[in-house]
Enzyme design. Structure first.
Site, PDB file in Angstrom:
ATOM      1  CB  CYS A  44      20.089  61.087  44.443  1.00  0.00           C
ATOM      2  SG  CYS A  44      20.709  61.569  46.060  1.00  0.00           S
TER       3      CYS A  44
ATOM      4  CG  ASP B 126      20.408  40.392  57.761  1.00  0.00           C
ATOM      5  OD1 ASP B 126      21.001  39.315  57.588  1.00  0.00           O
ATOM      6  OD2 ASP B 126      20.305  40.941  58.870  1.00  0.00           O
TER       7      ASP B 126
ATOM      8  CG  HIS C  82      31.127  43.466  55.111  1.00  0.00           C
ATOM      9  ND1 HIS C  82      31.207  42.103  55.278  1.00  0.00           N
ATOM     10  CD2 HIS C  82      32.398  43.923  55.295  1.00  0.00           C
ATOM     11  CE1 HIS C  82      32.457  41.762  55.530  1.00  0.00           C
ATOM     12  NE2 HIS C  82      33.198  42.845  55.557  1.00  0.00           N
TER      13      HIS C  82
HETATM   14  C1  BV8 Z   1      39.396  44.945  52.056  1.00  0.00           C
HETATM   15  C2  BV8 Z   1      29.000  42.585  51.256  1.00  0.00           C
HETATM   16  C3  BV8 Z   1      41.181  46.397  51.939  1.00  0.00           C
HETATM   17  C4  BV8 Z   1      28.648  42.024  49.938  1.00  0.00           C
HETATM   18  C5  BV8 Z   1      30.967  41.327  51.749  1.00  0.00           C
HETATM   19  C6  BV8 Z   1      43.651  37.265  49.949  1.00  0.00           C
HETATM   20  C7  BV8 Z   1      43.877  37.023  51.280  1.00  0.00           C
HETATM   21  C8  BV8 Z   1      43.276  37.777  52.276  1.00  0.00           C
HETATM   22  C9  BV8 Z   1      42.400  38.799  51.931  1.00  0.00           C
HETATM   23  C10 BV8 Z   1      42.171  39.016  50.612  1.00  0.00           C
HETATM   24  C11 BV8 Z   1      42.782  38.276  49.620  1.00  0.00           C
HETATM   25  N1  BV8 Z   1      42.345  38.736  48.438  1.00  0.00           N
HETATM   26  C12 BV8 Z   1      41.475  39.755  48.644  1.00  0.00           C
HETATM   27  C13 BV8 Z   1      41.388  39.938  49.962  1.00  0.00           C
HETATM   28  C14 BV8 Z   1      40.578  40.926  50.639  1.00  0.00           C
HETATM   29  C15 BV8 Z   1      39.126  40.517  50.611  1.00  0.00           C
HETATM   30  C16 BV8 Z   1      38.926  39.108  51.099  1.00  0.00           C
HETATM   31  O1  BV8 Z   1      38.969  38.837  52.277  1.00  0.00           O
HETATM   32  N2  BV8 Z   1      38.671  38.200  50.129  1.00  0.00           N
HETATM   33  C17 BV8 Z   1      38.440  36.814  50.476  1.00  0.00           C
HETATM   34  C18 BV8 Z   1      37.438  36.221  49.480  1.00  0.00           C
HETATM   35  C19 BV8 Z   1      39.768  36.079  50.432  1.00  0.00           C
HETATM   36  N3  BV8 Z   1      38.467  41.431  51.511  1.00  0.00           N
HETATM   37  C20 BV8 Z   1      38.021  42.598  51.049  1.00  0.00           C
HETATM   38  O2  BV8 Z   1      38.075  42.918  49.886  1.00  0.00           O
HETATM   39  C21 BV8 Z   1      37.484  43.549  52.092  1.00  0.00           C
HETATM   40  N4  BV8 Z   1      38.101  44.817  51.918  1.00  0.00           N
HETATM   41  O3  BV8 Z   1      40.159  44.053  52.315  1.00  0.00           O
HETATM   42  O4  BV8 Z   1      39.785  46.202  51.843  1.00  0.00           O
HETATM   43  C22 BV8 Z   1      41.430  47.762  51.573  1.00  0.00           C
HETATM   44  C23 BV8 Z   1      42.502  48.378  52.147  1.00  0.00           C
HETATM   45  C24 BV8 Z   1      42.744  49.654  51.841  1.00  0.00           C
HETATM   46  C25 BV8 Z   1      41.930  50.313  50.939  1.00  0.00           C
HETATM   47  C26 BV8 Z   1      40.839  49.688  50.361  1.00  0.00           C
HETATM   48  C27 BV8 Z   1      40.577  48.387  50.669  1.00  0.00           C
HETATM   49  C28 BV8 Z   1      36.010  43.769  51.929  1.00  0.00           C
HETATM   50  C29 BV8 Z   1      35.287  42.478  52.190  1.00  0.00           C
HETATM   51  C30 BV8 Z   1      33.797  42.753  52.212  1.00  0.00           C
HETATM   52  C31 BV8 Z   1      33.165  42.085  51.026  1.00  0.00           C
HETATM   53  N5  BV8 Z   1      31.714  42.220  51.158  1.00  0.00           N
HETATM   54  N6  BV8 Z   1      29.670  41.534  51.965  1.00  0.00           N
HETATM   55  C32 BV8 Z   1      27.366  41.274  50.060  1.00  0.00           C
HETATM   56  O5  BV8 Z   1      26.948  40.947  51.183  1.00  0.00           O
HETATM   57  O6  BV8 Z   1      26.788  41.034  49.005  1.00  0.00           O
HETATM   58  S1  BV8 Z   1      31.653  39.894  52.306  1.00  0.00           S
HETATM   59  C33 BV8 Z   1      30.388  38.783  52.404  1.00  0.00           C
HETATM   60  O7  BV8 Z   1      30.983  37.508  52.401  1.00  0.00           O
HETATM   61  C34 BV8 Z   1      29.657  38.846  53.710  1.00  0.00           C
HETATM   62  O8  BV8 Z   1      29.419  40.149  54.138  1.00  0.00           O
HETATM   63  C35 BV8 Z   1      30.533  38.080  54.618  1.00  0.00           C
HETATM   64  O9  BV8 Z   1      31.508  38.906  55.178  1.00  0.00           O
HETATM   65  C36 BV8 Z   1      31.185  37.137  53.669  1.00  0.00           C
HETATM   66  C37 BV8 Z   1      30.534  35.814  53.825  1.00  0.00           C
HETATM   67  O10 BV8 Z   1      31.030  35.347  55.010  1.00  0.00           O
HETATM   68  P1  BV8 Z   1      30.066  34.757  56.135  1.00  0.00           P
HETATM   69  O11 BV8 Z   1      29.207  35.831  56.701  1.00  0.00           O
HETATM   70  O12 BV8 Z   1      30.980  34.055  57.028  1.00  0.00           O
HETATM   71  O13 BV8 Z   1      29.096  33.761  55.398  1.00  0.00           O
HETATM   72  P2  BV8 Z   1      29.468  32.299  54.915  1.00  0.00           P
HETATM   73  O14 BV8 Z   1      28.347  31.798  54.093  1.00  0.00           O
HETATM   74  O15 BV8 Z   1      30.849  32.330  54.343  1.00  0.00           O
HETATM   75  O16 BV8 Z   1      29.553  31.446  56.271  1.00  0.00           O
HETATM   76  C38 BV8 Z   1      28.395  31.236  57.040  1.00  0.00           C
HETATM   77  C39 BV8 Z   1      28.843  30.421  58.239  1.00  0.00           C
HETATM   78  O17 BV8 Z   1      27.712  30.237  59.079  1.00  0.00           O
HETATM   79  C40 BV8 Z   1      29.347  29.030  57.866  1.00  0.00           C
HETATM   80  O18 BV8 Z   1      30.541  28.777  58.567  1.00  0.00           O
HETATM   81  C41 BV8 Z   1      28.231  28.092  58.341  1.00  0.00           C
HETATM   82  O19 BV8 Z   1      28.735  26.884  58.852  1.00  0.00           O
HETATM   83  C42 BV8 Z   1      27.612  28.891  59.456  1.00  0.00           C
HETATM   84  N7  BV8 Z   1      26.186  28.626  59.667  1.00  0.00           N
HETATM   85  C43 BV8 Z   1      25.247  28.330  58.729  1.00  0.00           C
HETATM   86  N8  BV8 Z   1      24.048  28.176  59.337  1.00  0.00           N
HETATM   87  C44 BV8 Z   1      24.246  28.392  60.667  1.00  0.00           C
HETATM   88  C45 BV8 Z   1      25.603  28.673  60.882  1.00  0.00           C
HETATM   89  N9  BV8 Z   1      26.116  28.925  62.094  1.00  0.00           N
HETATM   90  C46 BV8 Z   1      25.264  28.902  63.134  1.00  0.00           C
HETATM   91  N10 BV8 Z   1      23.946  28.646  63.017  1.00  0.00           N
HETATM   92  C47 BV8 Z   1      23.402  28.379  61.809  1.00  0.00           C
HETATM   93  N11 BV8 Z   1      22.083  28.115  61.705  1.00  0.00           N
END
Ligand code: BV8
Length: 234
Positions: free
Chosen positions: A136, A94, A109
């Site tokens: 585009c 956002d 991201h």
């Molecule tokens: C990459 C864009 C390598 C999309 C996003 C196994 C193990 C380890 C890693 C991996 C694996 N298998 C695959 C992977 C890699 C993978 C990964 O990590 N997968 C996970 C699911 C295991 N990662 C990737 O693929 C990344 N790339 O590794 O590339 C590479 C190397 C060489 C060459 C090429 C590639 C890319 C990851 C990016 C994906 N895109 N976003 C979109 O937005 O639509 S990720 C997306 O999900 C978000 O951007 C964000 O990063 C993630 C969500 O996480 P959060 O932001 O934490 O949100 P969430 O809801 O989970 O949590 C919110 C928190 O806030 C909670 O804890 C809650 O309690 C708290 N909260 C709520 N309200 C409040 C609050 N806190 C305070 N105040 C409040 N009011």
């Protein structure tokens, strides 16, 4: 807090929650009964581009209905007043950090308000839908614009800049992220390895809580202004 000069801040969906933007985990990672990991991937886009464009068009349209909250505003104040190095790395796509006034900001991201042309590889600012296959603005190719979002399996933006900032950091603060997605979830390890103090501000303990020197539980809208006051008055 000991002498702090260089700060890195990581934000996640929790920092935008109080602005009314749904977090990923709150929706159990589901959207229109699809797992986010299935929609937010290059494979998902190849399989059903219309579905993926609809997913992002809906979220881009939502931006017009929300405004920054006190957490975004406090971080923008820190950015304006902090004399040392500061980098706000956001996982969020956002535009609320920049609308609050943050400048030293990196969208690792990608951004909803940017479109990436598969024909000419250029990115253009974009506020409307992409589902109707617009041309585009750079090369005029039609139906070649994808969301400028880093999907699962794609390389996040700015990793060299982020790694350098983490290595120089005296303080690393993680705000509103579940610590479920890498490489962002691993930044705290890099910060610790380079002797930075590490603090987590989150509604509940994240998956990486045990790695932080300090974990403050609560809403970002309250915890972030308090931390910024603490830093600016030190
Ligand atoms: C990459 C864009 C390598 C999309 C996003 C196994 C193990 C380890 C890693 C991996 C694996 N298998 C695959 C992977 C890699 C993978 C990964 O990590 N997968 C996970 C699911 C295991 N990662 C990737 O693929 C990344 N790339 O590794 O590339 C590479 C190397 C060489 C060459 C090429 C590639 C890319 C990851 C990016 C994906 N895109 N976003 C979109 O937005 O639509 S990720 C997306 O999900 C978000 O951007 C964000 O990063 C993630 C969500 O996480 P959060 O932001 O934490 O949100 P969430 O809801 O989970 O949590 C919110 C928190 O806030 C909670 O804890 C809650 O309690 C708290 N909260 C709520 N309200 C409040 C609050 N806190 C305070 N105040 C409040 N009011």
């Amino acid at each position: 807090m000991a002498a702090i000069r260089n700060i890195v801040i990581l934000t996640g969906a929790g920092v935008s929650a109080e602005s009314g933007i749904a977090t990923f985990r709150a929706a159990d990672g589901l959207w229109e009964d699809h797992r986010v990991e299935d929609v937010a991937t290059p494979e998902g886009f190849a399989r059903d581009p219309a579905l993926v464009q609809r997913f992002y068009d809906a979220r881009r349209a939502r931006l017009k209905e929300v405004v920054p909250n006190p957490a975004h505003e406090a971080l923008a104040r820190l950015d304006a007043e902090w004399p040392g190095e500061l980098l706000i790395v956001t996982q969020n796509v956002d535009d609320l950090h920049e609308r609050a006034g943050a400048r030293r900001l990196l969208h690792m991201h990608g951004e909803l308000k940017s479109a990436w042309c598969l024909a000419c590889d250029k990115r253009s600012p974009w506020s409307e839908g992409l589902g109707h296959a617009p041309a585009c603005p750079r090369c005029d190719a039609r139906g070649q614009l994808r969301p400028d979002i880093v999907w699962f399996g794609e390389m996040p933006y700015g990793m060299a800049t982020i790694d350098r900032a983490l290595m120089d950091a005296d303080l690393f603060v993680s705000i509103g992220t579940s610590g479920a997605v890498y490489p962002a979830a691993g930044f705290v390890q890099t910060a610790r390895y380079c002797d930075a103090r590490t603090i987590e501000l989150n509604l509940e303990p994240s998956q990486g809580s045990a790695s932080f020197d300090e974990s403050r539980l609560g809403r970002a809208g309250e915890l972030v202004p308090a931390l910024v006051d603490e830093l600016l008055s030190a």
